[in-house]
Scaffold this motif. Structure first.
Motif, PDB file in Angstrom:
ATOM      1  N   HIS A  88       3.078   7.241  -2.338  1.00 40.20           N
ATOM      2  CA  HIS A  88       4.806   6.176  -1.157  1.00 40.20           C
ATOM      3  C   HIS A  88       4.612   5.594  -1.577  1.00 40.20           C
ATOM      4  O   HIS A  88       3.576   4.908   0.106  1.00 40.20           O
ATOM      5  N   GLN A  89       6.288   5.132  -1.359  1.00 41.62           N
ATOM      6  CA  GLN A  89       6.286   3.349   0.009  1.00 41.62           C
ATOM      7  C   GLN A  89       6.741   3.715   1.238  1.00 41.62           C
ATOM      8  O   GLN A  89       7.693   4.852   1.803  1.00 41.62           O
ATOM      9  N   PRO A  90       5.719   3.083   1.834  1.00 46.02           N
ATOM     10  CA  PRO A  90       6.495   3.055   3.556  1.00 46.02           C
ATOM     11  C   PRO A  90       7.535   2.186   3.727  1.00 46.02           C
ATOM     12  O   PRO A  90       7.640   1.326   3.068  1.00 46.02           O
ATOM     13  N   VAL A  91       7.696   2.682   5.326  1.00 46.63           N
ATOM     14  CA  VAL A  91       9.067   1.807   5.392  1.00 46.63           C
ATOM     15  C   VAL A  91       8.550   1.741   7.369  1.00 46.63           C
ATOM     16  O   VAL A  91       8.269   3.142   7.314  1.00 46.63           O
ATOM     17  N   LEU A  92       8.503   0.524   7.411  1.00 50.00           N
ATOM     18  CA  LEU A  92       8.361   0.554   9.191  1.00 50.00           C
ATOM     19  C   LEU A  92       9.362   0.071   9.767  1.00 50.00           C
ATOM     20  O   LEU A  92      10.506  -0.185   9.403  1.00 50.00           O
TER      21      LEU A  92
END
Length: 307
Positions: free
Chosen positions: A122-126
């Protein structure tokens, strides 16, 4: 996300949905725990505070923050949310409070994102939460790995801090989004107008049901840390603080945690007998329930909780 990764709650993005993982003991923990109590609040924060046009969501829930591999190096993100959108797939939000500069953090953040993408696809977001502008400016700097002229990996954290979090002093506005207002109060704890900010928040909290009211009251008290604002908050809500520390309140929190634990076991497909259910629901010890919740994320059978 596999069901075995779900930790303690799975909630739709409705305002003021909450769950209890453990008692809050520090301002660091309070910053990110706000976004566990209402898992949809972080999406609203991206849209309202950072102007990020994040797509419409269908579900947002807390997952296990443990990113440790077999190698004996522990990596644990503070809050990890799975955000499912209606048309644009699934995202993982790694939410990290940061109260000061830390030379080791950029490497850890890059690791978190790479590991999450490799493991879950899945696309990770910090998202980094900072209580002061100096730390926020430091955290917002791009992290580059590789050649300076041609980096192999660039990490650009999304940062929430005093400069992009509005001051909320109107009780009606607070009531429209209490998690964001609580985060704002913590972020602006050293502001000259903190008295009015806390008065508006206290007014809005008084209209919630007692359990929700106490959850947010505790988060705000912890989040204010060792500042004069904490004493203002205690003066504004002395009855509330006394209720929270009472045995009755502890039982109320224990009941919520027991419900979360049973939900995790169900999500992981583990069979819960009537006897086990009664044992979990009868337990009023928050530390014991917290241990069972942690074990539920990886247990292969229900009996493993009680070992």
């Amino acid at each position: 996300m596999r069901s075995s990764e779900v930790k303690a709650n799975a909630t739709d993005t409705c305002p003021h949905v909450f769950s209890v993982q453990r008692m809050v003991s520090s301002s660091h923990e309070a910053l990110h725990r706000i976004f566990q109590e209402d898992t949809g609040a972080i999406v609203r924060a991206l849209r309202k505070l950072l102007g990020v046009p994040f797509p419409d969501t269908s579900k947002t829930f807390v997952v296990s923050p443990d990113l440790t591999e077999i190698a004996p190096v522990e990596r644990r993100v503070d809050t990890l949310l799975q955000v499912e959108t209606e048309k644009h797939g699934t995202y993982l939000f790694a939410i990290e409070p940061q109260s000061r500069r830390d030379k080791d953090k950029p490497a850890a953040w890059a690791y978190y994102l790479s590991y999450m993408h490799a493991k879950f696809r899945h696309q990770p977001v910090l998202i980094v939460l900072c209580p002061d502008d100096a730390t926020a400016r430091w955290a917002a700097r791009p992290i580059t790995l590789g050649l300076p002229s041609h980096p192999s990996l660039t990490v650009r954290p999304l940062v929430l801090g005093p400069s992009n979090t509005p001051v909320v002093t109107d009780a009606k506005e607070v009531a429209r989004d209490i998690p964001i207002a609580a985060f704002s109060a913590i972020t602006h704890s050293r502001s000259e107008g903190i008295d009015e900010i806390l008065k508006a928040l206290a007014t809005a909290l008084s209209k919630l049901d007692p359990v929700q009211e106490n959850i947010y009251a505790e988060l705000v008290e912890a989040g204010l840390g060792n500042t004069p604002a904490r004493e203002i908050w205690r003066d504004l809500m002395p009855v509330l603080m006394n209720y929270f520390r009472s045995q009755h309140a502890q039982h109320a929190f224990a009941e919520v945690r027991a419900v979360d634990l049973l939900r995790v076991l169900k999500a992981r497909g583990l069979e819960v007998t009537d006897e086990t259910r009664e044992r979990i629901e009868a337990c009023k010890d928050m530390d014991v329930l917290g241990t069972w919740v942690d074990r539920a994320a990886t247990a292969s059978r229900v009996e493993d909780l009680f070992d």
